[in-house]
Design a protein around this motif. Structure first.
Motif, mmCIF file in Angstrom:
data_model
loop_
_atom_site.group_PDB
_atom_site.id
_atom_site.type_symbol
_atom_site.label_atom_id
_atom_site.label_comp_id
_atom_site.label_asym_id
_atom_site.label_seq_id
_atom_site.Cartn_x
_atom_site.Cartn_y
_atom_site.Cartn_z
ATOM 1 N N VAL A 256 0.990 -1.195 -0.028
ATOM 2 C CA VAL A 256 -0.107 -0.028 0.069
ATOM 3 C C VAL A 256 0.846 1.375 -0.120
ATOM 4 C CG1 VAL A 256 -1.683 1.246 1.360
ATOM 5 C CG2 VAL A 256 -1.974 -1.124 1.053
ATOM 6 N N MET A 257 0.394 2.307 -0.691
ATOM 7 C CA MET A 257 1.197 3.472 -0.882
ATOM 8 C C MET A 257 0.214 4.576 -0.113
ATOM 9 S SD MET A 257 2.441 5.791 -4.044
ATOM 10 C CE MET A 257 0.844 5.502 -5.063
ATOM 11 N N LEU A 258 0.683 5.465 0.941
ATOM 12 C CA LEU A 258 -0.010 6.455 1.375
ATOM 13 C C LEU A 258 0.599 7.849 0.957
ATOM 14 C CD1 LEU A 258 -0.151 5.166 5.073
ATOM 15 C CD2 LEU A 258 -1.964 4.863 3.360
ATOM 16 N N ARG A 259 -0.336 8.517 0.596
ATOM 17 C CA ARG A 259 0.245 9.988 -0.059
ATOM 18 C C ARG A 259 -0.587 11.049 0.906
ATOM 19 N NH1 ARG A 259 -2.681 10.184 -5.448
ATOM 20 N NH2 ARG A 259 -4.389 8.950 -4.212
ATOM 21 N N PHE A 260 0.464 12.013 1.024
ATOM 22 C CA PHE A 260 0.067 13.055 1.939
ATOM 23 C C PHE A 260 0.638 14.381 1.523
ATOM 24 C CE2 PHE A 260 3.203 10.508 3.807
ATOM 25 C CZ PHE A 260 3.982 11.565 4.493
ATOM 26 N N CYS A 261 0.059 15.440 2.165
ATOM 27 C CA CYS A 261 0.784 16.854 1.590
ATOM 28 C C CYS A 261 0.365 18.154 2.633
ATOM 29 C CB CYS A 261 0.222 17.274 0.390
ATOM 30 S SG CYS A 261 1.166 18.765 -0.567
ATOM 31 N N ASN A 262 1.200 18.895 2.816
ATOM 32 C CA ASN A 262 0.788 20.141 3.590
ATOM 33 C C ASN A 262 0.977 21.328 2.704
ATOM 34 O OD1 ASN A 262 1.213 22.472 4.989
ATOM 35 N ND2 ASN A 262 1.613 21.309 7.012
ATOM 36 N N PHE A 263 0.038 21.755 2.115
ATOM 37 C CA PHE A 263 -0.147 22.619 1.087
ATOM 38 C C PHE A 263 0.165 24.124 1.381
ATOM 39 C CE2 PHE A 263 -3.333 19.608 -0.530
ATOM 40 C CZ PHE A 263 -3.055 19.500 -1.829
ATOM 41 N N LEU A 264 -0.200 24.565 2.652
ATOM 42 C CA LEU A 264 0.707 25.804 2.969
ATOM 43 C C LEU A 264 2.019 25.907 2.991
ATOM 44 C CD1 LEU A 264 -1.784 26.827 5.944
ATOM 45 C CD2 LEU A 264 -1.914 27.509 3.521
ATOM 46 N N VAL A 265 2.754 24.832 3.402
ATOM 47 C CA VAL A 265 4.399 24.856 3.336
ATOM 48 C C VAL A 265 4.778 24.364 2.057
ATOM 49 C CG1 VAL A 265 6.321 23.584 4.289
ATOM 50 C CG2 VAL A 265 4.422 24.120 5.901
ATOM 51 N N LEU A 266 4.163 23.665 1.432
ATOM 52 C CA LEU A 266 4.875 23.426 0.076
ATOM 53 C C LEU A 266 4.387 24.653 -1.176
ATOM 54 C CD1 LEU A 266 3.690 19.519 0.001
ATOM 55 C CD2 LEU A 266 6.061 20.839 0.243
ATOM 56 N N TYR A 267 3.436 25.190 -0.796
ATOM 57 C CA TYR A 267 3.229 26.452 -1.900
ATOM 58 C C TYR A 267 4.605 27.492 -1.829
ATOM 59 C CZ TYR A 267 1.299 30.601 -3.760
ATOM 60 O OH TYR A 267 0.979 31.922 -4.262
ATOM 61 N N LYS A 268 5.061 27.721 -0.797
ATOM 62 C CA LYS A 268 6.020 28.488 -0.439
ATOM 63 C C LYS A 268 7.444 27.847 -0.934
ATOM 64 C CE LYS A 268 4.139 30.447 3.808
ATOM 65 N NZ LYS A 268 4.230 30.606 5.492
ATOM 66 N N LEU A 269 7.419 26.615 -0.817
ATOM 67 C CA LEU A 269 8.782 25.847 -1.398
ATOM 68 C C LEU A 269 8.667 25.921 -2.776
ATOM 69 C CD1 LEU A 269 8.879 22.859 0.989
ATOM 70 C CD2 LEU A 269 10.180 24.983 1.432
ATOM 71 N N LEU A 270 7.620 25.780 -3.334
ATOM 72 C CA LEU A 270 7.526 25.823 -4.806
ATOM 73 C C LEU A 270 7.766 27.080 -5.360
ATOM 74 C CD1 LEU A 270 4.156 23.484 -5.350
ATOM 75 C CD2 LEU A 270 6.692 23.021 -5.782
ATOM 76 N N LYS A 271 7.459 28.179 -4.466
ATOM 77 C CA LYS A 271 7.997 29.505 -5.156
ATOM 78 C C LYS A 271 9.528 29.702 -5.202
ATOM 79 C CE LYS A 271 5.728 33.235 -3.961
ATOM 80 N NZ LYS A 271 5.236 34.172 -3.102
ATOM 81 N N ILE A 272 10.192 28.922 -4.318
ATOM 82 C CA ILE A 272 11.609 28.711 -4.343
ATOM 83 C C ILE A 272 12.015 27.736 -5.843
ATOM 84 C CG2 ILE A 272 13.691 28.100 -3.145
ATOM 85 C CD1 ILE A 272 12.370 28.852 -0.546
#
Length: 333
Positions: A256-272
């Motif tokens: 089994v694969m579990l997928r998860f995300c923290n969008f508030l943090v990742l949005y800032k990282l994607l800008k970098i």
């Protein structure tokens, strides 16, 4: 089963089966270097670049990759490598280099610091980032490569380095020696210095492995439930779980694969670093072995993020990665 899992996780060593140069490129190179060799997360491989590179340099680069950078090593046979070289050359001939290049390494170091270090760094580690620059308001089109990387130094000859410094690369930020006001002696000395450079190994405070493996003291169902609870408890959004090879038409309910995300943090990282998206969302793999024991496999995200060669990104992700490791630790206690 373990081999299938490791390949699915996208490890850095790559095996291939196609034979034509075009097909090999599309299957193994396009995702980083672009459909038209324009570059992406990898450097451009347009003809303006390729015409300066020897066949042996391309071959060794394919086989050796760039240790601790995005470029992996590939397990091609010689026929496949020659097919790729032919495809990249587009009918042009291999360059002819000036032979018997001799220079003074000590003087070359001085010239390098004055003429080259601004782009390639004092320690020859190159610019910050990887491949074609995506973030706006940058004064360069492409991240200057790490010419002190041992993968480069074990592939490039002094003659090739001399050739590129002398002629530059058309349409790129790499100017010719004449445009940089470098004499022929300067070029020889810099080529001598670079070709004899010894890369300083920087100790990393995290595992060198690209995949981390943990044993669970719980059964398969309990392990999944513990991970799901820990993920939600650390304020990550949890996606619907999937079976490991589901997209390939195979269903094994014990993988089994579990997928998860923290969008508030990742949005800032994607800008970098917009290309960070290739690692998303975060994933944890839960595998029940034939003997009933349970393994938890995760990508070593610290190792993968280090490959982007972006100090700001690495610093900003520390807190997120600490949380990720706490999720695993809390679930398996």
């Amino acid at each position: 089963m373990k081999i299938i899992i490791l390949i699915y996780l996208g490890l850095i060593s790559v095996f291939v089966s196609a034979n034509t140069g075009e097909q090999l490129y599309k299957n193994n190179c396009l995702q980083c270097h672009g459909s038209k060799q324009q570059g992406g997360i990898g450097l451009p491989l347009k003809l303006a670049v390729i015409k300066n590179l020897s066949n042996n340099y391309i071959k060794r680069t394919i086989l050796l990759g760039r240790p601790n950078r995005i470029m992996p090593k590939f397990y091609f046979n010689n026929q496949q490598i020659q097919s790729i070289i032919k495809y990249l050359r587009q009918g042009t001939k291999e360059p002819i280099y000036k032979k018997n290049i001799k220079g003074n390494s000590k003087l070359g170091k001085i010239v390098y610091k004055n003429k080259c270090a601004k782009c390639h760094a004092d320690d020859l580690s190159g610019g910050q980032g990887s491949g074609v620059i995506q973030v706006v308001k940058k004064d360069k089109k492409v991240v200057p490569p790490a010419i002190g990387n041992q993968g480069f130094l074990q592939s490039a000859t002094k003659e090739m380095i001399y050739h590129i410094i002398t002629n530059g690369i058309d349409g790129s930020d790499m100017k010719s020696a004449k445009k940089m006001s470098m004499s022929e002696e300067d070029v020889r000395n810099v080529a001598e210095y670079v070709s004899n450079y010894k890369e300083k190994k920087v100790a990393e405070n995290f595992s060198e492995e690209y995949t981390l493996e943990f044993d669970s003291a719980y059964n398969f169902k309990e392990t999944i439930e513990n991970l799901e609870g820990s993920i939600v408890g650390h304020n990550f959004r949890l996606y619907k779980k999937r079976y490991l090879l589901q997209d390939l038409g195979e269903v094994n309910t014990k993988q089994v694969m579990l997928r998860f995300c923290n969008f508030l943090v990742l949005y800032k990282l994607l800008k970098i670093e917009p290309r960070l998206g290739v690692l998303l969302p975060c994933r944890v793999y839960v595998i029940e072995q034939d003997d009933g024991s349970v393994k938890v496999l995760v990508k070593n995200y610290r190792k993968y993020i280090a490959l982007f060669n972006n100090k700001q990104l690495f610093e900003r992700t520390k807190e997120l990665l600490d949380q990720f490791e706490e999720i695993i630790e809390d679930a398996l206690l």
